[in-house]
Design a protein around this motif. Structure first.
Motif, PDB file in Angstrom:
ATOM      1  N   THR A   1     -29.537   6.329 -17.256  1.00  0.00           N
ATOM      2  CA  THR A   1     -28.647   5.297 -17.777  1.00  0.00           C
ATOM      3  C   THR A   1     -28.835   3.969 -17.046  1.00  0.00           C
TER       4      THR A   1
ATOM      5  N   SER B   1     -28.773   1.461  -9.415  1.00  0.00           N
ATOM      6  CA  SER B   1     -28.426   2.861  -9.194  1.00  0.00           C
ATOM      7  C   SER B   1     -26.931   2.999  -8.920  1.00  0.00           C
ATOM      8  N   GLN B   2     -26.290   3.882  -9.643  1.00  0.00           N
ATOM      9  CA  GLN B   2     -24.891   4.166  -9.374  1.00  0.00           C
ATOM     10  C   GLN B   2     -24.753   4.752  -7.970  1.00  0.00           C
ATOM     11  N   SER B   3     -25.473   5.848  -7.726  1.00  0.00           N
ATOM     12  CA  SER B   3     -25.311   6.578  -6.463  1.00  0.00           C
ATOM     13  C   SER B   3     -25.959   5.854  -5.290  1.00  0.00           C
TER      14      SER B   3
ATOM     15  N   THR C   1     -30.873   7.881  -5.600  1.00  0.00           N
ATOM     16  CA  THR C   1     -31.864   8.486  -6.493  1.00  0.00           C
ATOM     17  C   THR C   1     -33.269   8.371  -5.878  1.00  0.00           C
TER      18      THR C   1
ATOM     19  N   SER D   1     -22.857   9.020 -16.955  1.00  0.00           N
ATOM     20  CA  SER D   1     -22.478   7.709 -16.444  1.00  0.00           C
ATOM     21  C   SER D   1     -21.865   6.859 -17.565  1.00  0.00           C
TER      22      SER D   1
ATOM     23  N   LYS E   1     -26.624   9.981 -23.837  1.00  0.00           N
ATOM     24  CA  LYS E   1     -25.240  10.443 -23.630  1.00  0.00           C
ATOM     25  C   LYS E   1     -24.945  11.648 -24.500  1.00  0.00           C
TER      26      LYS E   1
ATOM     27  N   GLU F   1     -26.975  14.809 -23.301  1.00  0.00           N
ATOM     28  CA  GLU F   1     -26.655  15.395 -21.999  1.00  0.00           C
ATOM     29  C   GLU F   1     -25.320  16.126 -21.978  1.00  0.00           C
TER      30      GLU F   1
HETATM   31  O1  M6R Z   1     -27.221   7.280  -9.447  1.00  0.00           O
HETATM   32  P1  M6R Z   1     -28.212   6.657 -10.390  1.00  0.00           P
HETATM   33  O2  M6R Z   1     -27.610   5.529 -11.176  1.00  0.00           O
HETATM   34  O3  M6R Z   1     -29.476   6.228  -9.715  1.00  0.00           O
HETATM   35  O4  M6R Z   1     -28.575   7.800 -11.414  1.00  0.00           O
HETATM   36  C1  M6R Z   1     -29.549   7.611 -12.399  1.00  0.00           C
HETATM   37  C2  M6R Z   1     -29.531   8.709 -13.425  1.00  0.00           C
HETATM   38  O5  M6R Z   1     -29.717   9.954 -12.819  1.00  0.00           O
HETATM   39  C3  M6R Z   1     -28.218   8.742 -14.221  1.00  0.00           C
HETATM   40  O6  M6R Z   1     -27.922   7.509 -14.823  1.00  0.00           O
HETATM   41  C4  M6R Z   1     -28.275   9.821 -15.323  1.00  0.00           C
HETATM   42  O7  M6R Z   1     -29.214   9.468 -16.295  1.00  0.00           O
HETATM   43  C5  M6R Z   1     -26.879  10.023 -15.924  1.00  0.00           C
HETATM   44  N1  M6R Z   1     -26.499  11.418 -15.882  1.00  0.00           N
HETATM   45  C6  M6R Z   1     -26.762   9.559 -17.349  1.00  0.00           C
HETATM   46  O8  M6R Z   1     -25.483   9.728 -17.867  1.00  0.00           O
END
Ligand code: M6R
Length: 365
Positions: free
Chosen positions: A57, A102-104, A107, A155, A241, A244
């Motif tokens: 995402t 990146s959310q987290s 990655t 996400s 989305k 998954e």
């Molecule tokens: O933590 P990140 O944003 O780096 O993660 C990237 C992807 O693993 C994450 O967006 C994944 O595709 C989600 N599960 C989508 O909903």
């Protein structure tokens, strides 16, 4: 704590008006009607290219960002999924900077791509949600998304907050490079100001319709998403989305690619979700819809009031949003796209917050 919500995903979807507004206020001076130039430590004026990379995402957010950087800042963007980017041996020059999303912030492939760029001497920016993450620590400039903790594996709010940051950065770059007029900047800021209120209105207007529609969608094995311009990456995101969390096979395509292959799949068993605000691509997307309809394909059209008035095609459902500026469209259109996946999965009884085989943070290759 899920509050009144059945799932974290639902809670996080409905938090978006608030967290998007919070995130935007970090980069935009709403009183002045301008972006905050000092919120970026990247010297956009002196770049000749921007490299971007991310996964899943976050990558789709980056793809939308590419359209914005190129259109509003005339800054060419090189973007790829991090698992490819890190091994492609992309030639990098001193007049480039790199941006990772990146959310987290953990990655593995995104981090490896970051290190590749850093080792090649580029300035590194990171759009991250977790401030204390490795990616944030290893970057020269951190652009936070203020989404708060995202628990659902799918996400949602991180995505729209990433888009908010990228929109602001594209505007900052446009101003720095002299390609964005102050009138256009003011109009875009105004559109962003109204976004949270419009998002709440959209939730009220479309939620019951989408819940009903999702019951029908749950009967299908395959779904195709189409869009043009920034609606193309959003089509990719919609398909991701849905697959998954509902495990329905879904694919996203640029609408113009329809006749280069996927049209062969169209029949009454493959509904097509068309994301088409009434923008400069609308007429072209309508022709693609006609091609789908002519082959018995059922259409779910996500458009705005102008788009709904301009087409007479019969659809399985038409989801109507308010008319908005192109800079906010992908953020607003993400909401019905997320709700379609969410309600379909809930109806099918899957584990929405913890889909099988997936992890929230992918820290191994
Ligand atoms: O933590 P990140 O944003 O780096 O993660 C990237 C992807 O693993 C994450 O967006 C994944 O595709 C989600 N599960 C989508 O909903």
């Amino acid at each position: 704590d899920k509050g009144n919500h059945r799932h974290f995903m639902e809670k996080e979807i409905y938090e978006q008006p608030e967290v998007v507004s919070h995130t935007l206020s970090h980069y935009i001076d709403f009183a002045e009607g301008r972006v905050k130039l000092d919120s970026s430590q990247i010297d956009f004026a002196n770049l000749d290219r921007l490299a971007m990379s991310a996964c899943g995402t976050a990558y789709y957010a980056g793809l939308i960002g590419k359209y914005w950087f190129e259109r509003f800042a005339r800054l060419p963007v090189e973007i790829d999924v991090a698992s490819e980017f890190r091994y492609r041996e992309i030639p990098l020059s001193g007049k480039m900077a790199a941006l990772f999303i990146s959310q987290s912030g953990e990655t593995a492939d995104t981090l490896a791509s970051l290190r590749y760029c850093r080792d090649n001497g580029l300035t590194i920016g990171a759009v991250v949600n977790v401030r204390e993450s490795t990616i944030a620590r290893e970057s020269n400039a951190v652009f936070p998304t203020l989404a708060g903790p995202e628990i659902g594996v799918a996400s949602t709010k991180a995505f729209t907050c990433q888009l908010s940051v990228l929109a602001a950065l594209a505007m900052i770059a446009g101003r720095a490079r002299g390609t964005l007029s102050s009138e256009d900047e003011a109009a875009m800021v105004q559109a962003l100001v109204e976004l949270p209120r419009l998002s709440n209105e959209v939730f009220h207007a479309v939620q019951p319709q989408i819940e009903m529609l999702s019951r029908e969608l749950s009967r299908f094995k395959d779904v195709l998403y189409l869009g043009r311009g920034t609606s193309f990456p959003l089509a990719l995101e919609g398909a991701l989305k849905l697959k998954e969390i509902s495990y329905i096979h879904a694919e996203g395509y640029a609408a113009g690619e329809l006749k280069h292959g996927p049209i062969a799949l169209i029949d009454e068993n493959m509904p097509v979700i068309v994301i088409a605000p009434h923008d400069r691509h609308f007429e072209k997307t309508v022709s693609n819809m006609q091609e789908v309809a002519a082959r018995g394909g059922q259409i779910i059209l996500i458009t705005d009031e102008k788009g709904a008035a301009a087409t007479t095609l019969e659809t399985m459902a038409t989801i109507v949003l308010p008319v908005v500026d192109e800079i906010v469209a992908p953020i607003l259109y993400a909401l019905p796209v997320q709700l379609i996946a969410y309600h379909t999965a809930v109806f099918m009884g899957t584990d929405v917050d913890q889909p099988r085989n997936l992890a929230k943070s992918v820290t191994v290759e």
